[in-house]
Design a protein around this motif. Structure first.
Motif, short mmCIF file in Angstrom:
data_model
loop_
_atom_site.label_atom_id
_atom_site.label_comp_id
_atom_site.label_asym_id
_atom_site.label_seq_id
_atom_site.Cartn_x
_atom_site.Cartn_y
_atom_site.Cartn_z
N GLU A 72 -17.16 -23.99 9.52
CA GLU A 72 -15.75 -23.68 9.81
C GLU A 72 -15.12 -24.88 10.51
OE1 GLU A 72 -17.09 -19.11 11.00
OE2 GLU A 72 -16.95 -20.68 12.50
N ARG A 73 -15.02 -26.00 9.80
CA ARG A 73 -14.85 -27.29 10.46
C ARG A 73 -13.56 -27.43 11.26
NH1 ARG A 73 -14.02 -28.33 4.95
NH2 ARG A 73 -12.04 -29.37 4.41
N ASN A 74 -12.50 -26.74 10.90
CA ASN A 74 -11.24 -26.87 11.62
C ASN A 74 -10.85 -25.62 12.40
OD1 ASN A 74 -10.82 -29.52 10.63
ND2 ASN A 74 -9.98 -28.71 8.72
N ALA A 75 -11.72 -24.63 12.41
CA ALA A 75 -11.44 -23.41 13.17
C ALA A 75 -11.72 -23.65 14.65
CB ALA A 75 -12.31 -22.27 12.65
N ALA A 76 -11.19 -22.78 15.49
CA ALA A 76 -11.49 -22.86 16.92
C ALA A 76 -12.98 -22.66 17.13
CB ALA A 76 -10.70 -21.78 17.67
N LEU A 77 -13.54 -23.35 18.10
CA LEU A 77 -14.96 -23.22 18.38
C LEU A 77 -15.26 -21.81 18.93
CD1 LEU A 77 -15.72 -26.71 19.93
CD2 LEU A 77 -16.39 -25.87 17.66
N PRO A 78 -16.50 -21.36 18.80
CA PRO A 78 -16.83 -19.99 19.21
C PRO A 78 -16.42 -19.65 20.64
CG PRO A 78 -18.63 -20.91 17.94
CD PRO A 78 -17.64 -22.03 18.15
N GLY A 79 -16.65 -20.54 21.58
CA GLY A 79 -16.29 -20.26 22.96
C GLY A 79 -14.80 -20.03 23.14
N ASP A 80 -14.00 -20.75 22.37
CA ASP A 80 -12.55 -20.58 22.43
C ASP A 80 -12.15 -19.22 21.87
OD1 ASP A 80 -9.95 -22.06 22.99
OD2 ASP A 80 -9.63 -21.47 20.90
N LEU A 139 -22.46 -18.41 17.84
CA LEU A 139 -22.04 -18.87 19.17
C LEU A 139 -22.26 -20.37 19.32
CD1 LEU A 139 -23.61 -16.00 21.32
CD2 LEU A 139 -21.21 -16.23 20.64
N ASP A 140 -22.87 -20.99 18.32
CA ASP A 140 -23.28 -22.39 18.37
C ASP A 140 -22.19 -23.30 17.79
OD1 ASP A 140 -25.59 -24.43 18.69
OD2 ASP A 140 -24.93 -24.70 16.61
N ASP A 141 -21.73 -24.27 18.57
CA ASP A 141 -20.65 -25.15 18.12
C ASP A 141 -21.03 -25.94 16.87
OD1 ASP A 141 -19.18 -24.25 20.25
OD2 ASP A 141 -19.21 -26.15 21.37
N ALA A 142 -22.24 -26.49 16.84
CA ALA A 142 -22.65 -27.32 15.71
C ALA A 142 -22.69 -26.50 14.42
CB ALA A 142 -24.01 -27.95 15.98
N PHE A 143 -23.20 -25.28 14.52
CA PHE A 143 -23.26 -24.39 13.36
C PHE A 143 -21.85 -24.06 12.89
CE2 PHE A 143 -23.71 -20.35 11.16
CZ PHE A 143 -24.90 -20.49 10.45
N GLY A 200 2.95 -0.99 13.37
CA GLY A 200 1.98 -1.66 14.21
C GLY A 200 1.47 -2.89 13.50
N PHE A 201 0.66 -3.69 14.20
CA PHE A 201 0.07 -4.85 13.54
C PHE A 201 -1.28 -5.18 14.15
CE2 PHE A 201 3.02 -6.62 16.76
CZ PHE A 201 2.14 -7.36 17.53
N CYS A 202 -2.06 -5.90 13.38
CA CYS A 202 -3.35 -6.42 13.81
C CYS A 202 -3.49 -7.82 13.27
CB CYS A 202 -4.48 -5.54 13.28
SG CYS A 202 -6.13 -6.26 13.47
N THR A 203 -3.96 -8.75 14.09
CA THR A 203 -4.21 -10.10 13.59
C THR A 203 -5.70 -10.37 13.58
OG1 THR A 203 -3.99 -11.09 15.82
CG2 THR A 203 -2.00 -10.97 14.44
N LEU A 204 -6.20 -10.89 12.47
CA LEU A 204 -7.60 -11.32 12.33
C LEU A 204 -7.59 -12.83 12.18
CD1 LEU A 204 -10.63 -10.81 11.96
CD2 LEU A 204 -10.18 -10.44 9.52
N THR A 205 -8.27 -13.54 13.08
CA THR A 205 -8.12 -14.98 13.13
C THR A 205 -9.38 -15.70 13.57
OG1 THR A 205 -6.78 -16.76 14.11
CG2 THR A 205 -7.26 -14.86 15.51
N LYS A 206 -9.47 -16.96 13.20
CA LYS A 206 -10.46 -17.88 13.76
C LYS A 206 -9.75 -18.93 14.60
CE LYS A 206 -13.41 -17.61 9.63
NZ LYS A 206 -12.46 -17.66 8.51
N GLY A 207 -8.50 -18.63 14.97
CA GLY A 207 -7.68 -19.59 15.71
C GLY A 207 -7.88 -19.59 17.20
N GLY A 208 -8.65 -18.64 17.73
CA GLY A 208 -8.95 -18.62 19.16
C GLY A 208 -7.71 -18.54 20.02
N THR A 209 -7.65 -19.39 21.04
CA THR A 209 -6.57 -19.33 22.02
C THR A 209 -5.22 -19.78 21.48
OG1 THR A 209 -7.23 -21.50 22.89
CG2 THR A 209 -8.12 -19.54 24.00
N ARG A 210 -5.17 -20.25 20.24
CA ARG A 210 -3.85 -20.49 19.63
C ARG A 210 -3.04 -19.20 19.62
NH1 ARG A 210 -6.53 -22.65 14.35
NH2 ARG A 210 -7.62 -24.50 15.12
N ALA A 211 -3.74 -18.07 19.55
CA ALA A 211 -3.07 -16.78 19.48
C ALA A 211 -2.40 -16.38 20.79
CB ALA A 211 -4.07 -15.69 19.08
N LEU A 212 -2.75 -17.01 21.88
CA LEU A 212 -2.21 -16.59 23.18
C LEU A 212 -0.71 -16.81 23.28
CD1 LEU A 212 -5.00 -17.75 25.66
CD2 LEU A 212 -4.70 -15.54 24.52
#
Length: 279
Positions: free
Chosen positions: A152-160, A143-147, A111-123
Motif C-alpha cells: 500500500e505504497r502511498n497509503a497512510a502507515l499503520p500507526g497513523d 501493523l508493520d510499516d515495511a509490509f 447517515g454516512f460511513c467512511t472506509l479509508t486507508k488515509g489515516g489522520t487525513r480524515a481528521l
C-alpha cells in the motif's frame, strides 16, 4: 436495503461490496494509494497507471448526488451511505469533495460511513461525524510499516491509521476495521490485538485476486482462530461470505450491525445549519 429507482450516484452495492454496506457513493475516479492488491481497475476496466496516478472528481458529481439525495429523502430512507468502494474518500490529493459529500448527505437526512486507508487525513472532517448516525472505518492489513509500504505504497502507515481510529473513538464515533484483504494471517490477528480497545466492529475477509495467497493460506484455521479471538474479546464482527464455509454450524454472523451509537448525543448538532447541503 433497496436503492431508490433511478439513482446511480447513491446506490445499493452488490456482491462482496454489498456485504459491507446497504448504500454507497463514490465521489472520485481513481485513487492514488497505489495498493498492489487493488481490484478496482480490473473490475471497472480502468487503466491501472491512470487509476494509481490520483483521484479526480467525477463529472458533475455534486449535482447528481444532490438529485439522488433528494429522492432518498422523499422516499423516507435515512440509512448510512458508505464512501467508498472504487476510490478512497481520504486519498493523498485534494479531498474537499469528501467534505462536500458528507455535508450533502447530512443535509438530506442520510447517515454516512467512511472506509479509508488515509489515516489522520480524515481528521479534517471529524467534526462532521455524529455519534448517533455515522461511522469511521479503516482497512488494516498489517501493523508493520515495511509490509504496508510493499502493498500500500502511498497509503497512510499503520500507526497513523490506528491514531485516526482512536481519535474518532475518543470523540464518540462508531469505529470499525476491515480485515480484508488478509495478506498474512498472523498480521491480521495482531491487528485485532492492537486495536480492540478502540474499535467497535471487525469485518473479516480473505485475499481475492491474489492467486498465490488465496490458494496457499489455511483459511479454515484462520477463520476459527479469528472468531475465537473476537469472541474472547467480546467484539462485534462479521465474517464475509468467502470465509463462511469455515464457520461452526449455526454460528451467529449477522450481515448488518448498527454502525452508530444509538442514543448517543450528536456532537455535530450545533454545526448543522452550517454543514447541511444545498436545499
Amino acid at each position: 436495503m433497496t436503492a431508490v429507482p433511478g439513482c446511480t450516484y447513491i446506490y445499493a452495492p452488490k456482491g462482496q461490496a454489498g456485504e459491507y454496506a446497504p448504500l454507497a457513493t463514490n465521489p472520485y475516479r481513481g485513487c492514488g494509494h497505489g495498493c498492489a492488491y487493488c481490484y478496482v481497475p480490473l473490475v471497472t476496466k480502468q487503466d491501472r497507471p491512470g487509476f494509481d496516478a490520483g483521484a479526480v472528481e467525477r463529472k458533475d458529481f455534486r449535482k447528481h448526488l444532490v438529485r439522488d439525495a433528494e429522492k432518498y429523502e422523499a422516499a423516507g430512507i435515512h440509512e448510512q451511505v458508505m464512501l467508498s468502494f472504487t476510490t478512497d474518500p481520504f486519498h493523498p490529493g485534494d479531498t474537499s469533495l469528501t467534505s462536500v459529500t458528507l455535508d450533502i448527505l447530512k443535509g438530506y437526512g442520510l447517515g454516512f460511513c467512511t472506509l479509508t486507508k488515509g489515516g489522520t487525513r480524515a481528521l479534517r472532517d471529524i467534526h462532521r461525524f455524529r455519534p448517533d448516525r455515522d461511522a469511521f472505518a479503516s482497512t488494516l492489513t498489517t501493523l508493520d510499516d515495511a509490509f504496508s509500504l510493499k502493498w500500500e505504497r502511498n497509503a497512510a502507515l499503520p500507526g497513523d491509521r490506528l491514531k485516526a481510529l482512536k481519535t474518532f473513538h475518543d470523540r464518540g464515533i462508531f469505529t470499525w476495521v476491515s480485515l480484508e484483504p488478509t495478506l498474512d494471517i498472523e498480521a491480521s490477528l495482531a491487528v485485532v490485538d492492537a486495536t480492540h480497545e478502540f474499535v467497535d466492529l471487525y469485518k473479516v475477509g480473505r485475499a481475492n485476486y491474489l492467486k498465490e495467497i488465496t490458494r496457499t493460506t489455511d483459511w479454515n484455521g484462520y477463520t476459527l482462530r479469528m472468531i475465537e479471538k473476537l469472541q474472547a474479546l467480546g467484539k462485534k464482527h462479521y465474517i464475509k461470505l468467502d470465509l463462511q464455509p469455515y464457520l461452526p454450524a449455526g454460528y451467529h454472523n449477522p450481515l448488518r450491525v448498527e454502525q452508530f451509537h444509538r442514543g448517543a448525543p450528536s456532537y455535530a448538532l450545533s454545526q448543522r445549519n452550517n454543514s447541511e447541503g444545498p436545499r
